[in-house]
Each structure stands twice: as structure tokens, then as C-alpha cells.
Design a protein around this motif. Structure first.
Motif, short mmCIF file in Angstrom:
data_model
loop_
_atom_site.label_atom_id
_atom_site.label_comp_id
_atom_site.label_asym_id
_atom_site.label_seq_id
_atom_site.Cartn_x
_atom_site.Cartn_y
_atom_site.Cartn_z
N ALA A 2 -46.00 0.59 120.77
CA ALA A 2 -44.75 2.51 122.09
C ALA A 2 -43.25 1.99 121.66
O ALA A 2 -43.47 0.71 121.81
CB ALA A 2 -45.55 2.24 123.12
N PHE A 3 -43.06 2.86 121.46
CA PHE A 3 -41.59 2.87 121.49
C PHE A 3 -40.93 3.29 123.24
O PHE A 3 -41.21 4.34 123.81
CB PHE A 3 -40.60 3.84 120.75
CG PHE A 3 -39.32 3.54 119.98
CD1 PHE A 3 -38.61 3.09 120.05
CD2 PHE A 3 -38.46 4.32 121.43
CE1 PHE A 3 -37.46 2.76 119.42
CE2 PHE A 3 -37.31 4.37 121.76
CZ PHE A 3 -37.20 3.60 120.24
N PHE A 4 -39.83 2.29 123.10
CA PHE A 4 -39.22 2.19 124.65
C PHE A 4 -37.60 1.97 124.08
O PHE A 4 -37.66 1.27 123.98
CB PHE A 4 -39.60 1.40 125.92
CG PHE A 4 -40.41 1.64 126.45
CD1 PHE A 4 -40.84 2.21 127.57
CD2 PHE A 4 -41.82 1.50 125.62
CE1 PHE A 4 -42.35 2.10 127.89
CE2 PHE A 4 -43.35 0.58 126.54
CZ PHE A 4 -43.42 1.73 128.01
N GLY A 5 -37.03 3.70 124.89
CA GLY A 5 -35.45 3.27 124.06
C GLY A 5 -34.66 4.67 124.06
O GLY A 5 -35.42 5.68 124.71
N ILE A 52 -32.02 2.68 119.97
CA ILE A 52 -31.64 1.59 121.00
C ILE A 52 -33.09 1.34 121.13
O ILE A 52 -33.44 2.23 121.75
CB ILE A 52 -31.08 1.82 122.18
CG1 ILE A 52 -29.28 2.28 121.42
CG2 ILE A 52 -30.86 0.02 122.14
CD1 ILE A 52 -28.19 2.41 122.37
N TYR A 53 -33.87 0.44 120.77
CA TYR A 53 -35.06 -0.14 121.15
C TYR A 53 -35.16 -0.78 122.79
O TYR A 53 -33.93 -1.52 122.75
CB TYR A 53 -36.22 -1.09 120.34
CG TYR A 53 -36.74 -1.33 120.82
CD1 TYR A 53 -37.95 -1.15 121.13
CD2 TYR A 53 -37.51 -3.13 121.06
CE1 TYR A 53 -39.62 -0.85 121.48
CE2 TYR A 53 -39.12 -3.16 121.48
CZ TYR A 53 -39.41 -2.72 121.86
OH TYR A 53 -40.58 -2.51 121.91
N GLN A 54 -35.29 -0.30 124.32
CA GLN A 54 -35.06 -1.29 124.91
C GLN A 54 -33.99 -1.11 125.70
O GLN A 54 -33.49 0.66 125.30
CB GLN A 54 -36.02 -2.44 125.07
CG GLN A 54 -37.47 -2.73 124.20
CD GLN A 54 -37.98 -4.08 124.95
OE1 GLN A 54 -36.84 -4.73 124.83
NE2 GLN A 54 -38.77 -4.35 125.29
N GLY A 55 -33.42 -1.40 126.27
CA GLY A 55 -32.24 -1.52 126.90
C GLY A 55 -32.75 -0.51 128.57
O GLY A 55 -33.71 0.24 128.52
N ILE A 77 -40.19 7.30 126.39
CA ILE A 77 -40.81 6.26 127.12
C ILE A 77 -42.74 6.19 126.73
O ILE A 77 -43.33 7.07 126.47
CB ILE A 77 -41.67 6.87 129.07
CG1 ILE A 77 -39.91 7.20 129.53
CG2 ILE A 77 -42.18 5.98 129.37
CD1 ILE A 77 -39.97 7.56 130.80
N GLU A 78 -43.11 4.85 125.94
CA GLU A 78 -44.37 5.11 125.65
C GLU A 78 -44.34 5.79 124.81
O GLU A 78 -45.29 6.16 123.75
CB GLU A 78 -45.23 4.84 126.63
CG GLU A 78 -45.83 3.96 126.99
CD GLU A 78 -46.28 3.59 128.43
OE1 GLU A 78 -46.99 4.77 128.00
OE2 GLU A 78 -46.68 3.25 129.60
N TYR A 147 -45.89 15.99 121.62
CA TYR A 147 -46.04 14.35 121.31
C TYR A 147 -44.66 13.57 120.73
O TYR A 147 -44.09 14.10 119.81
CB TYR A 147 -47.09 13.79 121.22
CG TYR A 147 -47.39 12.28 121.03
CD1 TYR A 147 -47.64 11.91 122.72
CD2 TYR A 147 -47.42 11.39 120.19
CE1 TYR A 147 -47.74 10.15 122.71
CE2 TYR A 147 -47.50 9.85 120.23
CZ TYR A 147 -47.73 9.65 122.04
OH TYR A 147 -47.86 8.06 121.68
N VAL A 148 -43.98 12.40 121.39
CA VAL A 148 -42.75 12.30 120.62
C VAL A 148 -43.01 11.34 119.94
O VAL A 148 -42.39 11.63 118.27
CB VAL A 148 -41.96 11.46 121.94
CG1 VAL A 148 -41.03 10.00 121.30
CG2 VAL A 148 -41.15 12.91 122.63
N GLY A 149 -43.76 9.92 119.83
CA GLY A 149 -44.22 9.94 118.39
C GLY A 149 -43.60 8.47 118.47
O GLY A 149 -42.47 7.82 119.17
N PRO A 150 -43.74 7.17 118.21
CA PRO A 150 -43.69 5.81 117.91
C PRO A 150 -42.78 5.66 116.58
O PRO A 150 -41.55 5.26 116.85
CB PRO A 150 -44.92 5.81 117.26
CG PRO A 150 -45.96 5.97 116.76
CD PRO A 150 -45.56 7.56 117.25
#
Length: 167
Positions: A2-5, A52-55, A77-78, A147-150
Motif C-alpha cells: 500500500a502507498f501512503f504519501g 513523496i512516499y510517507q512523511g 492513505i493505504e 480507487y486511488v490504487g498503489p
């Protein structure tokens, strides 16, 4: 995975990842959240997109204050939901979600915070026009629902709807 950022869009004459507001997210962790990792930077004329990944802690109003131009961020988010925050130089700002149904169902967002497809489309269309872009409301509405998607396909579709072609 999952992508958070963040996806952040701003008009600036310098590399977007050198802006103080962006550097803050890349250089320091906050409240147990690690510092962000630069995933990439793209441009469309003077407009730039950074991923940007995370942060944590990127704010559209900070980007507007620093660049003197409209700015938009999407906090993913996720890989499921994108929290959109947009601001203009006249002080106007708004917040809503990409994939608002999942924001409400899976992440307990209040309906007023998640927004509706129609309401978000209207706000995004007005923001894009104020930013000098040529938005496509149908494309925006379709992107808001998905859905945003990874890989951020939902965010990419949203930015295309706003009139951007980042390369």
C-alpha cells in the motif's frame, strides 16, 4: 504494498523538491512517522508534481505562501483514498477526498470531510480554472469516484481532469 504519501502540485521556477514546505516533509519525521522519500518529480511547463512516499505535514497553504501560486496536494492513505487539499493565492482553500465512499466506510471520515463526487468535482474544476488550467469536469468526476490504487492511477486521472499533463 500500500502507498501512503503525498502528490503535490505547485507552480514554481525552482525544483519543487527544493521548496521549504516540501523539504520539511523529506528531511524530518514527525510524531513517529518517518521522513518522506522522494519518489519522483515531473513537470508541465512551470507546474511541477512531486510524489513523496510517507512523511507528514505538507500543506497546500504553505506551498501557496512560498510560490505565490495556487497549489494542490493529495495525501494517499493505504492506496485507497486520497485526501485532496487545494489552495489559491486569494486565500481560498478546500478539502475533500478521492474515493469518498471508502473514506467514509473504511476510514471513518465524516461525510462533510470526505465530500461528494459532485461537490468535489465542482471545487476541483473551479480550482483548476483559477490556476489557469482547462479542466474536464467529467474526467474529474470519474477520478473522484475511483480507487486511488498503489500506483496512484486515481490521482493521475484526477490531475489529467484538472488539465495537467505531467511528464
Amino acid at each position: 504494498m500500500a502507498f501512503f504519501g503525498y502528490y503535490a502540485v505547485a507552480r514554481t521556477g525552482q525544483p519543487i523538491d527544493e521548496l521549504t514546505a516540501v523539504r520539511r516533509v523529506l528531511d524530518a519525521g514527525v510524531d513517529g512517522i518517518s521522513a518522506g522519500t522522494l519518489e519522483g518529480r515531473w513537470s508541465d511547463g512551470d507546474w511541477q508534481l512531486v510524489v513523496i512516499y510517507q512523511g507528514w505535514g505538507l500543506d497546500a497553504n504553505d506551498l501557496v505562501a512560498e510560490t505565490g501560486a495556487p497549489a494542490l496536494i493529495v495525501y494517499v492513505i493505504e492506496s485507497a483514498v486520497g485526501v485532496v487539499e487545494a489552495a489559491t493565492v486569494d486565500g481560498g482553500s478546500w478539502r475533500a477526498c478521492l474515493n469518498p465512499d471508502d473514506a467514509i466506510r473504511a476510514f471513518d471520515f465524516e461525510t462533510d470531510d470526505a465530500g461528494t463526487v459532485a461537490g468535489t468535482t465542482e471545487l476541483a474544476t473551479a480550482w483548476a480554472a483559477a490556476a489557469g488550467r482547462t479542466p474536464n469536469p467529467e474526467t474529474i468526476a470519474t477520478a473522484v469516484k475511483q480507487y486511488v490504487g498503489p500506483s496512484g492511477d486515481g490521482v493521475s486521472a484526477f490531475l489529467i481532469g484538472l488539465g495537467f499533463q505531467f511528464q
